[in-house]
Write a protein that holds these residues in place. Structure first.
Motif, PDB file in Angstrom:
ATOM      1  N   GLU A  33       0.045   6.679   2.781  1.00 62.28           N
ATOM      2  CA  GLU A  33      -0.935   7.758   2.910  1.00 62.28           C
ATOM      3  C   GLU A  33      -2.326   7.311   2.444  1.00 62.28           C
ATOM      4  N   VAL A  34      -2.363   6.503   1.401  1.00 61.45           N
ATOM      5  CA  VAL A  34      -3.641   6.006   0.884  1.00 61.45           C
ATOM      6  C   VAL A  34      -4.266   5.034   1.880  1.00 61.45           C
TER       7      VAL A  34
ATOM      8  N   VAL B 267     -10.631   9.718   1.572  1.00 66.42           N
ATOM      9  CA  VAL B 267      -9.868   9.077   0.495  1.00 66.42           C
ATOM     10  C   VAL B 267     -10.425   9.493  -0.872  1.00 66.42           C
TER      11      VAL B 267
ATOM     12  N   GLU C 114      -9.536  13.185  -1.591  1.00 64.72           N
ATOM     13  CA  GLU C 114      -8.105  13.309  -1.888  1.00 64.72           C
ATOM     14  C   GLU C 114      -7.752  12.781  -3.274  1.00 64.72           C
ATOM     15  N   TYR C 115      -8.372  11.665  -3.697  1.00 64.72           N
ATOM     16  CA  TYR C 115      -7.921  10.993  -4.918  1.00 64.72           C
ATOM     17  C   TYR C 115      -8.966  10.860  -6.030  1.00 64.72           C
TER      18      TYR C 115
ATOM     19  N   TRP D  44       0.845  -1.190   0.000  1.00 64.64           N
ATOM     20  CA  TRP D  44       0.000   0.000   0.000  1.00 64.64           C
ATOM     21  C   TRP D  44       0.879   1.238   0.000  1.00 64.64           C
TER      22      TRP D  44
ATOM     23  N   ILE E 286      -7.912   4.905   3.586  1.00 64.27           N
ATOM     24  CA  ILE E 286      -8.780   3.726   3.414  1.00 64.27           C
ATOM     25  C   ILE E 286      -9.302   3.269   4.775  1.00 64.27           C
TER      26      ILE E 286
END
Length: 163
Positions: free
Chosen positions: A114-115, A157, A160-161, A111, A119
């Motif tokens: 930060e992700v 999450v 952010e993404y 992983w 999560i």
């Protein structure tokens, strides 16, 4: 209702991760369903559409119901979604919903730190470990994760993404 979202049952083997193969994934899914059912939940299994015919009969006795419709047509029927791993398009789709989610995170998966921290704000995470070519987890941790998943719905999450 707790739904376990199945992974394709292909005859594959990854030398980089020896526990990541057909039989370890099948064992993991059966064990997840067994623990959830023993805890008193109504269990639903959603097989992967590419291999749903291959699993006919295997899950008998482990589940209350098997759903063959598309995930997008049936996910609303579940009160909680369990993902044996994050390598599924339905996992990404589910992050966008308001459904409580549980993710089994097997030691060895890579992983971006930060992700994964984000999560964990969206999914209750159950730590698992590969042992003797099987993926093992603590039963109590799974039941606790299901219960805590109701209060663990955070969309950071996605902000952010995805947005």
């Amino acid at each position: 209702k707790v739904m376990v979202v199945g992974f394709p049952k292909f005859d594959f083997y990854g030398a980089w991760f020896p526990e990541y193969h057909l039989f370890s994934q099948l064992h993991l899914e059966l064990r997840l369903l067994e623990v959830v059912k023993t805890a008193g939940y109504y269990t639903v299994y959603k097989p992967h559409p590419m291999t749903h015919k291959e699993v006919d009969g295997i899950f008998d006795g482990y589940v209350d119901e098997i759903k063959h419709a598309t995930f997008e047509e049936i996910y609303m029927e579940a009160d909680c979604l369990i993902f044996p791993n994050s390598h599924s398009t339905t996992f990404g789709f589910s992050l966008l919903t308001n459904k409580p989610m549980v993710l089994v995170n097997t030691k060895g998966y890579i992983w971006v730190p930060e992700v994964f921290e984000l999560i964990k704000k969206r999914c209750s995470v159950v730590d698992a470990e590969p042992v003797d070519r099987k993926i093992n987890f603590d039963s109590k941790s799974l039941v606790d994760a299901i219960e805590s998943s109701l209060n663990n719905i955070n969309y950071d999450v996605l902000y952010e993404y995805a947005f």
